[in-house]
Design a protein around this motif. Structure first.
Motif, PDB file in Angstrom:
ATOM      1  N   PRO A  15       0.826  -1.203   0.000  1.00 15.81           N
ATOM      2  CA  PRO A  15       0.000   0.000   0.000  1.00 15.81           C
ATOM      3  C   PRO A  15       0.864   1.258   0.000  1.00 15.81           C
ATOM      4  CG  PRO A  15      -0.098  -1.078   2.138  1.00 15.81           C
ATOM      5  CD  PRO A  15       0.679  -1.969   1.233  1.00 15.81           C
ATOM      6  N   ASP A  17       0.701   5.567   0.376  1.00 19.86           N
ATOM      7  CA  ASP A  17      -0.093   6.714   0.804  1.00 19.86           C
ATOM      8  C   ASP A  17      -0.116   7.731  -0.335  1.00 19.86           C
ATOM      9  OD1 ASP A  17      -1.381   8.775   2.049  1.00 19.86           O
ATOM     10  OD2 ASP A  17       0.244   9.212   3.447  1.00 19.86           O
ATOM     11  N   GLU A  25      -6.776  14.416   2.562  1.00 16.77           N
ATOM     12  CA  GLU A  25      -5.996  13.446   3.335  1.00 16.77           C
ATOM     13  C   GLU A  25      -6.760  12.916   4.545  1.00 16.77           C
ATOM     14  OE1 GLU A  25      -1.663  13.013   5.529  1.00 16.77           O
ATOM     15  OE2 GLU A  25      -2.231  14.934   4.679  1.00 16.77           O
ATOM     16  N   ARG A  29      -7.747   9.005   5.193  1.00 18.68           N
ATOM     17  CA  ARG A  29      -7.306   8.295   6.398  1.00 18.68           C
ATOM     18  C   ARG A  29      -8.497   7.616   7.094  1.00 18.68           C
ATOM     19  NH1 ARG A  29      -2.926   8.679   4.907  1.00 18.68           N
ATOM     20  NH2 ARG A  29      -1.371  10.247   5.323  1.00 18.68           N
ATOM     21  N   SER A  30      -9.615   8.312   7.174  1.00 15.87           N
ATOM     22  CA  SER A  30     -10.763   7.725   7.871  1.00 15.87           C
ATOM     23  C   SER A  30     -11.336   6.523   7.120  1.00 15.87           C
ATOM     24  CB  SER A  30     -11.841   8.782   8.114  1.00 15.87           C
ATOM     25  OG  SER A  30     -12.378   9.250   6.901  1.00 15.87           O
ATOM     26  N   GLU A  32      -9.299   4.624   5.144  1.00 12.27           N
ATOM     27  CA  GLU A  32      -8.129   3.781   4.878  1.00 12.27           C
ATOM     28  C   GLU A  32      -7.909   3.587   3.377  1.00 12.27           C
ATOM     29  OE1 GLU A  32      -8.321   0.214   7.211  1.00 12.27           O
ATOM     30  OE2 GLU A  32      -8.600   1.319   9.060  1.00 12.27           O
ATOM     31  N   TYR A  34      -5.744   3.699   0.095  1.00  8.78           N
ATOM     32  CA  TYR A  34      -4.345   3.603  -0.323  1.00  8.78           C
ATOM     33  C   TYR A  34      -4.292   3.260  -1.805  1.00  8.78           C
ATOM     34  CZ  TYR A  34      -3.340   3.363   4.647  1.00  8.78           C
ATOM     35  OH  TYR A  34      -3.262   3.642   5.982  1.00  8.78           O
TER      36      TYR A  34
END
Length: 43
Positions: A15, A17, A25, A29-30, A32, A34
């Motif tokens: 994975p 970022d 972003e 992130r919340s 997930e 990738y």
């Protein structure tokens, strides 16, 4: 899915970022989110 399309030797990379430093972003992130690199050979 790639195998169903006629590819073999499918390799999925680690994975990555892809949203680091982007405006979305925190949302990425919340959830997930990738990016993944794919390597495959068409038969």
């Amino acid at each position: 899915m790639l195998e169903d399309c006629g590819f073999d030797n499918v390799t999925i990379g680690p994975p990555v970022d892809t949203f680091g430093g982007a405006t979305g972003e925190t949302k990425a992130r919340s959830f997930e989110v990738y990016g993944y690199a794919f390597l495959a050979r068409r038969v």
